[in-house]
Enzyme design. Structure first.
Site, short mmCIF file in Angstrom:
data_model
loop_
_atom_site.label_atom_id
_atom_site.label_comp_id
_atom_site.label_asym_id
_atom_site.label_seq_id
_atom_site.Cartn_x
_atom_site.Cartn_y
_atom_site.Cartn_z
N SER A 90 -34.16 -36.56 -34.87
CA SER A 90 -32.83 -36.20 -35.39
C SER A 90 -31.75 -36.43 -34.34
O SER A 90 -32.03 -36.48 -33.13
CB SER A 90 -32.83 -34.74 -35.82
OG SER A 90 -33.92 -34.50 -36.68
C1 LIG Z 1 -36.47 -35.62 -39.26
S1 LIG Z 1 -38.18 -35.70 -38.98
C2 LIG Z 1 -38.43 -34.41 -37.83
C3 LIG Z 1 -37.73 -34.61 -36.52
C4 LIG Z 1 -38.31 -33.84 -35.37
N1 LIG Z 1 -38.27 -32.40 -35.54
C5 LIG Z 1 -37.71 -34.19 -34.01
O1 LIG Z 1 -38.13 -33.57 -33.04
O2 LIG Z 1 -36.85 -35.05 -33.92
C6 LIG Z 1 -38.84 -35.00 -40.47
C7 LIG Z 1 -40.35 -34.95 -40.51
O3 LIG Z 1 -40.73 -34.07 -41.56
C8 LIG Z 1 -42.01 -34.49 -41.99
N2 LIG Z 1 -42.35 -33.86 -43.27
C9 LIG Z 1 -41.99 -34.23 -44.53
N3 LIG Z 1 -42.51 -33.38 -45.42
C10 LIG Z 1 -43.23 -32.46 -44.74
C11 LIG Z 1 -44.01 -31.34 -45.11
N4 LIG Z 1 -44.17 -30.98 -46.38
N5 LIG Z 1 -44.61 -30.63 -44.13
C12 LIG Z 1 -44.47 -30.98 -42.82
N6 LIG Z 1 -43.74 -32.04 -42.43
C13 LIG Z 1 -43.12 -32.77 -43.36
C14 LIG Z 1 -41.91 -36.01 -42.01
O4 LIG Z 1 -43.19 -36.59 -41.96
C15 LIG Z 1 -41.04 -36.27 -40.78
O5 LIG Z 1 -41.83 -36.63 -39.69
#
Ligand SMILES: C[S@@+](CC[C@H](N)C(=O)[O-])C[C@H]1O[C@@H](n2cnc3c(N)ncnc32)[C@H](O)[C@@H]1O
Length: 429
Positions: A90
């Site tokens: 992000s």
């Molecule tokens: C924006 S990224 C996270 C960025 C991260 N926190 C960072 O350190 O930059 C969003 C993540 O959420 C994950 N995601 C989507 N649905 C999810 C779920 N139901 N449970 C856990 N993770 C999920 C995706 O695979 C993706 O890797």
């Protein structure tokens, strides 16, 4: 706070070269974030600033040029087969804002839903040696990458977990803090149940295409908001998936103008697309803003209207004069039958010089265009008269099935697991 970091030699190897050292780039990044916070009238907590100055962001973006790793932008790390972003690191300003909302203290047990590694490392700095951070992702590839990057950067004590975040991580609960870094449409029961009473969660919550990051404090069986921020996130996958629907309004080969609506919002797409080809009605509200004045809470007032949705447009369609929205990536709109009205690009008081203040107005297309444009302008006047000067909007989240009589006054948004009430009363501590 650097007690936990044991930098592995050579962790820069995977990152493309730059003329500037990572420390200098990191310092510029933090100054940029602080300036952005100031512009938005917020202060960045000193602990968050210290964490941002410590964690080597480039280690969590292998293969990305150093300058890009420290730009105030998100870094896409995975797309699906249709080319849609499904995982990213992000943008630093969003991360800093959400960490400020989360109010993490030394010694806290924190769960992060949606991994990448970078935010988990920042959380590890914030909780210090007596705390614990668990980060979980539904995607095994993301978990593996996060694990590798965390180890490389010296955060081997952060726990990584592959599972659907919809159900939290009961085996490691309770948590003092939960942060979702993925776009949710609802607050799953597990998130509330796995937080200690009085504990806090931060989650990007979407309704009818509009997303805000809400800080929610647990008060027994329900949650009460403490703050909110503008943000955008990739949507949740798995059991909590609720993607919303894009409705194309204009453009042959690709959608150049479209609406973003909830899955169950009734929309007559064909009638709206043909309305766009017809004449445009316009109404001006008499409500003005000064340059740089923040008015994002107006959108939260408008989202309470049953006809609300969000209009998006490609720059090409704007250049061609097809639409002229107030913000091309998500302008409040109203839809009724075959008519659509949206908030117009703000009009300067002095059209000659383009100088402000700037007036809100509405454009509309379709059989009832003048009436719907008037209704949108009237709601902007109501926001200006009753809500603009505060108090801020407050969100209360109750379990689904809570009777109406037990809900506070406000607009009720019924979700799968919760009854969410948006109201305009003072925050209560
Ligand atoms: C924006 S990224 C996270 C960025 C991260 N926190 C960072 O350190 O930059 C969003 C993540 O959420 C994950 N995601 C989507 N649905 C999810 C779920 N139901 N449970 C856990 N993770 C999920 C995706 O695979 C993706 O890797």
């Amino acid at each position: 706070m650097t007690t936990h970091r044991t930098n592995s030699p050579g962790f820069d190897d995977a990152t493309a070269e730059s003329n500037r050292a990572p420390e200098a780039l990191r310092s510029s990044m933090v100054e940029g974030i602080a300036a952005r916070h100031e512009q938005l009238g917020r202060a960045m907590p000193t602990a968050v600033e210290a964490a941002l100055r410590t964690v080597p962001r480039h280690v969590f973006a292998p293969g990305v040029e150093l300058e890009a790793a420290y730009a105030d932008d998100s870094l896409v790390t995975k797309k699906n087969e249709r080319g849609v972003n499904i995982s990213s690191v992000s943008a630093p300003t969003i991360i800093a804002g959400m960490l400020g909302q989360l109010d993490v203290q030394p010694g806290h047990r924190v769960l992060e839903i949606g991994s990448g590694g970078y935010n988990a490392a920042l959380l590890a700095e914030l909780v210090g040696p007596d705390g614990a951070v668990t980060t979980m992702d539904i995607d095994p590839e993301v978990v593996d990458r996060a694990r590798t990057c965390l180890d490389r950067a010296g955060y081997d004590h952060v726990r990584t977990l592959r599972a659907d975040g919809e159900f939290g991580a009961a085996e490691f609960s309770p948590f003092d803090r939960i942060i979702a870094t993925v776009g949710a449409w609802d607050i799953p029961p597990a998130w509330r149940e796995q937080i200690v009473d009085g504990g806090r969660m931060v989650a990007p919550l979407r309704t009818k295409g509009l997303t805000r990051s809400w800080a929610l404090q647990r008060c027994g069986d329900h949650l009460v908001s403490r703050s909110h921020l503008m943000c955008g996130f990739v949507p949740m996958q798995g059991a909590g998936e609720h993607r919303g629907r894009a409705v194309p309004l204009y453009g042959d080969d690709r959608e150049q103008v479209g609406l973003w609506v909830d899955e169950d919002q009734p929309i007559d797409a064909a009638a709206l697309a043909s309305a766009m080809a017809g004449p445009r009605a316009e109404t001006w509200s008499g409500v003005v803003v000064d340059k740089g004045e923040f008015f994002a809470d107006q959108d939260l007032w408008l989202v309470t209207l049953p006809e609300f949705c969000v209009l998006t447009a490609q720059q090409e369609a704007i250049d061609q004069g097809v639409v002229s929205p107030s913000w091309r990536l998500g302008t409040p709109a109203l839809v009724e039958g075959g008519t659509v009205a949206y908030r117009a690009r703000l009009r300067p008081a002095d059209p000659e010089t383009g100088q402000g203040p700037y007036e809100f107005g509405a454009y509309a297309h379709g059989p009832d265009a003048p009436e719907l444009a008037d209704r949108l302008a009237e709601q902007i006047r109501i926001w200006d008269r009753d809500h603009r000067a505060g108090p801020e909007p407050v969100l209360n989240v109750f379990p689904a099935g809570t009777p109406d009589a037990e809900l506070p006054q406000g607009c009720v948004l019924d979700k799968r697991h919760s009854r969410i009430v948006l109201s305009w009363s003072e925050y209560t501590e």
